[in-house]
Design a protein around this motif. Structure first.
Motif, PDB file in Angstrom:
ATOM      1  N   GLN A  22      -5.584  -4.787  14.817  1.00  0.00           N
ATOM      2  CA  GLN A  22      -4.518  -5.257  15.708  1.00  0.00           C
ATOM      3  C   GLN A  22      -3.181  -5.336  14.970  1.00  0.00           C
ATOM      4  OE1 GLN A  22      -4.338  -6.235  19.121  1.00  0.00           O
ATOM      5  NE2 GLN A  22      -6.176  -4.967  19.149  1.00  0.00           N
ATOM      6  N   MET A  23      -3.196  -5.839  13.755  1.00  0.00           N
ATOM      7  CA  MET A  23      -1.960  -5.912  12.974  1.00  0.00           C
ATOM      8  C   MET A  23      -1.435  -4.515  12.665  1.00  0.00           C
ATOM      9  SD  MET A  23      -2.377  -9.183  10.417  1.00  0.00           S
ATOM     10  CE  MET A  23      -4.088  -8.967   9.937  1.00  0.00           C
ATOM     11  N   GLN A  24      -2.339  -3.592  12.364  1.00  0.00           N
ATOM     12  CA  GLN A  24      -1.938  -2.218  12.091  1.00  0.00           C
ATOM     13  C   GLN A  24      -1.244  -1.613  13.311  1.00  0.00           C
ATOM     14  OE1 GLN A  24      -5.198   0.318  10.924  1.00  0.00           O
ATOM     15  NE2 GLN A  24      -3.866   1.991  10.329  1.00  0.00           N
ATOM     16  N   THR A  25      -1.778  -1.836  14.500  1.00  0.00           N
ATOM     17  CA  THR A  25      -1.157  -1.314  15.721  1.00  0.00           C
ATOM     18  C   THR A  25       0.251  -1.855  15.886  1.00  0.00           C
ATOM     19  OG1 THR A  25      -3.290  -1.069  16.834  1.00  0.00           O
ATOM     20  CG2 THR A  25      -1.335  -1.262  18.237  1.00  0.00           C
ATOM     21  N   ARG A  26       0.440  -3.148  15.655  1.00  0.00           N
ATOM     22  CA  ARG A  26       1.760  -3.752  15.813  1.00  0.00           C
ATOM     23  C   ARG A  26       2.723  -3.278  14.738  1.00  0.00           C
ATOM     24  NH1 ARG A  26      -1.762  -6.896  18.419  1.00  0.00           N
ATOM     25  NH2 ARG A  26      -1.046  -8.332  20.059  1.00  0.00           N
ATOM     26  N   LEU A  27       2.241  -3.102  13.527  1.00  0.00           N
ATOM     27  CA  LEU A  27       3.102  -2.595  12.452  1.00  0.00           C
ATOM     28  C   LEU A  27       3.557  -1.167  12.731  1.00  0.00           C
ATOM     29  CD1 LEU A  27       1.147  -4.058   9.413  1.00  0.00           C
ATOM     30  CD2 LEU A  27       3.524  -4.588   9.992  1.00  0.00           C
ATOM     31  N   GLN A  28       2.650  -0.329  13.170  1.00  0.00           N
ATOM     32  CA  GLN A  28       3.023   1.052  13.481  1.00  0.00           C
ATOM     33  C   GLN A  28       4.043   1.099  14.610  1.00  0.00           C
ATOM     34  OE1 GLN A  28      -0.869   2.762  14.196  1.00  0.00           O
ATOM     35  NE2 GLN A  28      -1.072   3.466  12.090  1.00  0.00           N
ATOM     36  N   ALA A  29       3.874   0.249  15.613  1.00  0.00           N
ATOM     37  CA  ALA A  29       4.833   0.209  16.724  1.00  0.00           C
ATOM     38  C   ALA A  29       6.215  -0.222  16.249  1.00  0.00           C
ATOM     39  CB  ALA A  29       4.328  -0.737  17.807  1.00  0.00           C
ATOM     40  N   ALA A  30       6.259  -0.999  15.159  1.00  0.00           N
ATOM     41  CA  ALA A  30       7.528  -1.447  14.599  1.00  0.00           C
ATOM     42  C   ALA A  30       8.084  -0.491  13.561  1.00  0.00           C
ATOM     43  CB  ALA A  30       7.350  -2.835  13.980  1.00  0.00           C
ATOM     44  N   GLY A  31       7.442   0.660  13.366  1.00  0.00           N
ATOM     45  CA  GLY A  31       7.956   1.672  12.448  1.00  0.00           C
ATOM     46  C   GLY A  31       7.459   1.576  11.026  1.00  0.00           C
ATOM     47  N   PHE A  32       6.479   0.721  10.766  1.00  0.00           N
ATOM     48  CA  PHE A  32       5.915   0.619   9.415  1.00  0.00           C
ATOM     49  C   PHE A  32       4.965   1.792   9.174  1.00  0.00           C
ATOM     50  CE2 PHE A  32       7.736  -3.423   9.918  1.00  0.00           C
ATOM     51  CZ  PHE A  32       7.720  -4.119   8.720  1.00  0.00           C
ATOM     52  N   GLU A  33       4.952   2.292   7.949  1.00  0.00           N
ATOM     53  CA  GLU A  33       4.140   3.451   7.596  1.00  0.00           C
ATOM     54  C   GLU A  33       2.971   3.044   6.708  1.00  0.00           C
ATOM     55  OE1 GLU A  33       6.676   6.280   5.716  1.00  0.00           O
ATOM     56  OE2 GLU A  33       8.068   6.421   7.425  1.00  0.00           O
ATOM     57  N   LEU A  34       1.826   3.708   6.897  1.00  0.00           N
ATOM     58  CA  LEU A  34       0.630   3.436   6.101  1.00  0.00           C
ATOM     59  C   LEU A  34       0.748   4.054   4.721  1.00  0.00           C
ATOM     60  CD1 LEU A  34      -2.325   2.482   5.745  1.00  0.00           C
ATOM     61  CD2 LEU A  34      -3.030   4.658   6.763  1.00  0.00           C
ATOM     62  N   CYS A  35       0.476   3.253   3.688  1.00  0.00           N
ATOM     63  CA  CYS A  35       0.334   3.737   2.315  1.00  0.00           C
ATOM     64  C   CYS A  35      -1.138   3.604   1.937  1.00  0.00           C
ATOM     65  CB  CYS A  35       1.198   2.926   1.353  1.00  0.00           C
ATOM     66  SG  CYS A  35       2.956   3.204   1.486  1.00  0.00           S
ATOM     67  N   ARG A  36      -1.837   4.716   1.860  1.00  0.00           N
ATOM     68  CA  ARG A  36      -3.248   4.683   1.498  1.00  0.00           C
ATOM     69  C   ARG A  36      -3.393   4.366   0.019  1.00  0.00           C
ATOM     70  NH1 ARG A  36      -7.158   7.634   4.536  1.00  0.00           N
ATOM     71  NH2 ARG A  36      -8.055   8.177   2.516  1.00  0.00           N
ATOM     72  N   GLU A  37      -4.386   3.552  -0.300  1.00  0.00           N
ATOM     73  CA  GLU A  37      -4.573   3.172  -1.694  1.00  0.00           C
ATOM     74  C   GLU A  37      -4.995   4.344  -2.577  1.00  0.00           C
ATOM     75  OE1 GLU A  37      -5.502  -1.428  -2.308  1.00  0.00           O
ATOM     76  OE2 GLU A  37      -7.256  -0.329  -1.574  1.00  0.00           O
ATOM     77  N   ASP A  38      -5.583   5.383  -1.981  1.00  0.00           N
ATOM     78  CA  ASP A  38      -6.046   6.524  -2.777  1.00  0.00           C
ATOM     79  C   ASP A  38      -5.013   7.635  -2.862  1.00  0.00           C
ATOM     80  OD1 ASP A  38      -6.167   7.359  -0.163  1.00  0.00           O
ATOM     81  OD2 ASP A  38      -8.213   8.123  -0.251  1.00  0.00           O
ATOM     82  N   GLN A  39      -3.754   7.349  -2.507  1.00  0.00           N
ATOM     83  CA  GLN A  39      -2.689   8.338  -2.584  1.00  0.00           C
ATOM     84  C   GLN A  39      -1.506   7.783  -3.377  1.00  0.00           C
ATOM     85  OE1 GLN A  39      -1.780   9.452   1.463  1.00  0.00           O
ATOM     86  NE2 GLN A  39      -3.699  10.600   1.723  1.00  0.00           N
ATOM     87  N   VAL A  40      -0.620   8.677  -3.793  1.00  0.00           N
ATOM     88  CA  VAL A  40       0.604   8.279  -4.491  1.00  0.00           C
ATOM     89  C   VAL A  40       1.634   7.835  -3.455  1.00  0.00           C
ATOM     90  CG1 VAL A  40       2.493   9.078  -5.964  1.00  0.00           C
ATOM     91  CG2 VAL A  40       0.147   9.864  -6.398  1.00  0.00           C
ATOM     92  N   TRP A  41       2.337   6.747  -3.754  1.00  0.00           N
ATOM     93  CA  TRP A  41       3.318   6.210  -2.814  1.00  0.00           C
ATOM     94  C   TRP A  41       4.727   6.681  -3.178  1.00  0.00           C
ATOM     95  CZ3 TRP A  41       1.645   0.324  -2.712  1.00  0.00           C
ATOM     96  CH2 TRP A  41       0.333   0.250  -2.210  1.00  0.00           C
ATOM     97  N   ALA A  42       5.504   7.056  -2.168  1.00  0.00           N
ATOM     98  CA  ALA A  42       6.922   7.394  -2.325  1.00  0.00           C
ATOM     99  C   ALA A  42       7.701   6.469  -1.396  1.00  0.00           C
ATOM    100  CB  ALA A  42       7.178   8.857  -1.985  1.00  0.00           C
ATOM    101  N   LEU A  43       8.222   5.389  -1.936  1.00  0.00           N
ATOM    102  CA  LEU A  43       8.803   4.310  -1.143  1.00  0.00           C
ATOM    103  C   LEU A  43      10.313   4.459  -1.016  1.00  0.00           C
ATOM    104  CD1 LEU A  43       6.730   1.391  -2.736  1.00  0.00           C
ATOM    105  CD2 LEU A  43       6.164   2.763  -0.713  1.00  0.00           C
ATOM    106  N   GLN A  44      10.826   4.188   0.189  1.00  0.00           N
ATOM    107  CA  GLN A  44      12.247   4.326   0.481  1.00  0.00           C
ATOM    108  C   GLN A  44      12.868   2.961   0.776  1.00  0.00           C
ATOM    109  OE1 GLN A  44      13.729   7.323   0.147  1.00  0.00           O
ATOM    110  NE2 GLN A  44      11.690   8.076  -0.448  1.00  0.00           N
TER     111      GLN A  44
END
Length: 429
Positions: free
Chosen positions: A26-48
């Motif tokens: 449920q929190m993920q759905t609300r975050l995505q609707a607010a424009g937040f992007e998923l950072c998977r723990e098994d990937q490299v992050w490129a943060l803006q």
């Protein structure tokens, strides 16, 4: 956001979150609707700068944050809000099938400090995560919610237990297995789960391998009181704080580093990969602030608000509180203090929270347990110990903590939301 809209969506969130897995979804759905992007723990992050992100662990814990703006950077430290996704409940055992006197039941294990008596004679449903093997051999981990009453734990009649109202203790092994139906044949519970997943819309399930499932009360969140002064729901401890922290993050303007941490397993000690005593927050800090010297300087400027509900003074049991520290429902969030460090609040961090409440024009209260009683704890002292971040323990006051249905004031969550918004946007602490 108006308080009526806030509470209406809080009710929706509570009803749709019968387990930590569902709460995080449920929190993920609300975050995505607010424009937040998923950072998977098994990937490299490129943060803006200024962008919102979130990362998940075990599907039951979450860290969401907004990168500071380019102008602000991490100079002012982090504003961290923490809560936990789990609540005391009854979890289904690995081999749960029970066949007795023509009834089929499931064996359950008590999770956390459950107030057990209120679980009797309730319409119960079942939800959680089910792990399956697909036809091509790959594994999948699926959310399941029966979303209807399927079980009950019937009380024994007073005629057969004359001392039930005066001298009854519950045997968790023998009293608590719920009744799900009648059958003279052995029930394969995993086959039941497979059928339920297929009915839910899944199409490729070769075998149900395992599960983490919890019973929950089917009754929905609701207002209570002549003037709707109260809210009544399951899992207010501590999904109310998860929701409040989430809304404060989503509705805060970009600025300082703003972070929400929702750990699992607080009710059983927090010692897990996704619990507050585990490495989840430390791993996140190392990825977002990889330079150790900078990270330590930022942490020294940061503040962590540990949000977990507090014990409101009960009108029928007022003597259970210190006479000067009995928080009232609808009188504002509570600062929780304990000389023996069961809460991490000190005079510096309580002053910061009081000043934020003043800025947000919201009332605030204080709680100290009676000197002749033991005190519970939260993720606050654990996080403070693990990170060294200045911490304040707070929460909205409630009744019936750890019951199957809990009660809080209808104004307090919104008051905490306003304070947390002011916290997220304060440039210096």
């Amino acid at each position: 956001m108006h308080i009526a809209d806030f509470n209406a969506d809080l009710f929706n969130f509570l009803d749709a979150s019968p387990t930590p897995f569902h709460a995080v979804a449920q929190m993920q759905t609300r975050l995505q609707a607010a424009g937040f992007e998923l950072c998977r723990e098994d990937q490299v992050w490129a943060l803006q700068p200024g962008q919102g992100y979130y990362t998940l662990r075990n599907g039951s814990a979450l860290i969401a944050w907004r990168q500071p703006t380019a102008e602000e950077g991490f100079v002012g430290g982090l504003r961290l809000t923490g809560a936990h996704t789990d609540s005391p409940c009854l979890k289904v055992k690995p081999t749960p099938e029970l066949q007795r006197k023509g009834y089929w039941q499931l064996g359950v294990e008590v999770y956390g400090g459950v107030l057990q008596n209120p679980w009797f004679d309730r319409e119960l449903s079942l939800a959680g995560r089910v792990s399956v093997r697909r036809s091509q051999g790959e594994l999948a981990h699926l959310l399941l919610d029966f979303a209807r009453p399927i079980a009950v734990i019937p009380s024994l009649a007073i005629h057969l237990d004359r001392e039930a109202n005066s001298n009854r203790s519950i045997n968790a092994q023998t009293f608590l297995p719920p009744v799900l139906g009648q059958s003279d044949e052995k029930i394969d519970f995993r086959a039941v789960l497979k059928q339920a997943l297929l009915e839910q819309g899944e199409t490729d399930i070769e075998q149900v391998l395992d599960y983490e499932l919890s019973f929950y009360p089917y009754q929905k969140a609701a207002y209570v009181g002549f003037a709707q002064e109260f809210i009544l729901s399951a899992r207010l401890d501590n999904l109310l704080s998860c929701y409040t922290g989430l809304q404060a993050l989503v509705h805060s303007k970009p600025g300082p580093g703003q972070v929400l941490i929702c750990n699992d397993h607080e009710e059983v000690g927090s010692a897990s990969a996704c619990g507050a005593q585990g490495p989840m927050l430390q791993h996140w800090l190392e990825r977002v602030l990889p330079a150790s010297e900078q990270r330590y300087a930022v942490l020294a400027r940061s503040v962590f608000v540990s949000a977990d509900n507090a014990h409101g003074v009960h009108p029928n049991f007022a003597d259970k509180h210190d006479e000067n520290h009995g928080p009232l429902l609808n009188a504002g969030p509570v600062i929780k203090l304990n000389a023996n460090q069961r809460y991490a609040t000190n005079s510096e961090t309580s002053s910061i929270f009081r000043d934020l409440a003043r800025e947000a024009e919201q009332p605030v209260q204080a709680f100290v347990v009676r000197s002749d009683m033991g005190c519970g704890s939260t993720i606050g002292p654990i996080t403070a110990t693990e990170t060294g971040i200045r911490t304040v323990d707070v929460g909205v006051p409630q009744f019936a903590m750890h019951s199957i249905r809990e009660m809080a004031g209808s104004e307090d969550a919104f008051a905490l939301y306003e304070i947390l918004k002011a916290f997220n946007q304060r440039t210096r602490l």
